[in-house]
Scaffold this motif. Structure first.
Motif, PDB file in Angstrom:
ATOM      1  N   SER A   1       0.812  -1.219   0.000  1.00 18.60           N
ATOM      2  CA  SER A   1       0.000   0.000   0.000  1.00 18.60           C
ATOM      3  C   SER A   1       0.842   1.265   0.000  1.00 18.60           C
ATOM      4  CB  SER A   1      -0.924  -0.003   1.226  1.00 18.60           C
ATOM      5  OG  SER A   1      -0.159  -0.081   2.420  1.00 18.60           O
TER       6      SER A   1
ATOM      7  N   THR B   1      -3.624   3.383 -10.586  1.00 16.01           N
ATOM      8  CA  THR B   1      -4.864   2.598 -10.591  1.00 16.01           C
ATOM      9  C   THR B   1      -4.887   1.659 -11.795  1.00 16.01           C
ATOM     10  OG1 THR B   1      -6.084   4.346  -9.462  1.00 16.01           O
ATOM     11  CG2 THR B   1      -7.383   2.736 -10.686  1.00 16.01           C
TER      12      THR B   1
ATOM     13  N   SER C   1       0.839   3.741  -2.956  1.00 19.21           N
ATOM     14  CA  SER C   1      -0.252   4.697  -3.151  1.00 19.21           C
ATOM     15  C   SER C   1       0.138   6.102  -2.708  1.00 19.21           C
ATOM     16  CB  SER C   1      -1.500   4.248  -2.391  1.00 19.21           C
ATOM     17  OG  SER C   1      -1.929   2.978  -2.838  1.00 19.21           O
TER      18      SER C   1
END
Length: 361
Positions: free
Chosen positions: A336, A353, A339
């Motif tokens: 993560s 994305t 991101s």
């Protein structure tokens, strides 16, 4: 000539095949010649098949027959991102499993029956073993044939894919389509990644059909009986089939228990993937982006972008940072923290994305 009591016992098999099965709870031995698994757990059956291949005497033939609950089985040297529609796999809850042997990708469910014929390497002939299965299919009233790849077909449609592995022993294994869900098969085996180039073994796509499309009376039980009969005649084997139940303590045998766990690990399922390159392109509202991803053993080796001449320096810098962060990450399981790079820039968020969706599919 087989003993008289064996002939008498097996003469009734056409009406009561199960009466000829023997079983020994808690005792697993490679000394039998015919095994029929009652388990439908693919992790158990694939591990048992590998156990049989590695423990059976190299001088003796063996036959294994089994069915699995729905799953996709890929070959040892295949790329799951290329072979399997992973989105469909997750949505349906149907897993993919990497087997120990080579060959192409197949779909298993209770509508097909899997077989493997194990033989000494010196006497192995995959055309001959294909003929054993062909003889079984024809005995059920289906006008089948063997193509030049030793697949069993009716006309040009394949009903059974087969392949082999060779060591001091060899085995020919395949999946006979009887009444399988061909719609599910098609969805799960259609990844749509034509621009993914892999160094592994790619499956050969062929039109398929079910045996029941040509003879409604064909069933799993009748196919078992027909294959056992053809195998007995070809290899002069007369002993009783041995029934394998995974509830008889077999799961607790260290080789079986540990083997089943290995098949479920990320290192085995994804980490065995050969090197591949995936070239993709996407048009966004702010421009077009092309990328090339390289991966080996499930780890991203590199990510690169094709920049246009009019792209501003700030965007290039952030794309370079994104590419640098991806290197060394697990393909399809990126952490993560990536991101954070996309925060504050809609264009980078769009690219990330897109990349994540491509790697997850």
């Amino acid at each position: 000539m087989p003993p008289l009591h064996v002939l008498r016992k097996c003469a009734t098999r056409r009406t009561a095949l199960s009466r000829c099965y023997s079983s020994g709870p808690g005792t697993l031995t490679p000394k039998h010649s015919i095994y029929v698994s009652e388990s439908t757990d693919p992790y158990f059956n694939l591990t048992f098949e590998d156990w049989l291949f590695r423990h059976k005497s190299p001088d003796e033939p063996a036959l294994l027959l089994y069915r699995d609950s729905p799953c996709v089985v890929i070959g040892r040297n295949q790329n799951p991102w290329k072979e399997v529609n992973l989105r469909a796999s997750r949505r349906t809850g149907i897993p993919f499993i990497r087997r120990h042997s080579g060959g192409g990708t197949v779909y298993h469910d209770l509508g097909n029956t899997n077989f493997s014929i194990h033989l000494p390497r010196a006497s192995f002939d995959r055309h001959a073993t294909a003929q054993v299965v062909l003889k079984a299919v024809r005995s059920m009233g289906v006008d089948a044939n063997v193509n030049d790849r030793n697949d069993i077909c009716v006309g040009k449609e394949k009903i059974c894919s087969a392949y082999k592995i060779v060591k001091d022993r060899a085995y020919h294994h395949g999946t006979m389509l009887i009444s399988t869900r061909l719609d599910t098969l098609g969805e799960l085996l259609r990844s749509g990644k034509d621009t993914m180039e892999t160094r592994g073994v790619a499956s050969v796509r062929s039109p398929v059909c079910n045996l029941q499309q040509y003879h409604v009376g064909v069933s799993h039980e009748k196919f078992l009986e027909a294959v056992i009969d053809a195998y007995r005649q070809e290899y002069d084997v007369y002993e009783e089939p041995h029934l394998v139940r995974d509830v008889d303590g077999y799961r607790e045998i260290p080789y079986i228990r540990e083997g089943m766990e290995v098949l479920k690990t990320w290192d085995w399922a994804f980490g065995q993937t050969p090197e591949f390159t995936y070239k993709i392109e996407r048009r966004f509202t702010w421009g077009t982006m092309a990328s090339e991803l390289r991966s080996k053993h499930g780890i991203i080796l590199s990510c690169s972008f094709n920049y246009t001449e009019d792209m501003d320096g700030a965007l290039r810098g952030k794309l370079d940072a994104l590419a640098s962060k991806l290197k060394g990450q697990r393909y399809g399981s990126v952490g993560s923290e990536i991101s954070m790079i996309a925060e504050g820039d809609e264009r980078i968020a769009d690219v990330w994305t897109w990349l994540r969706a491509e790697m997850d599919s």
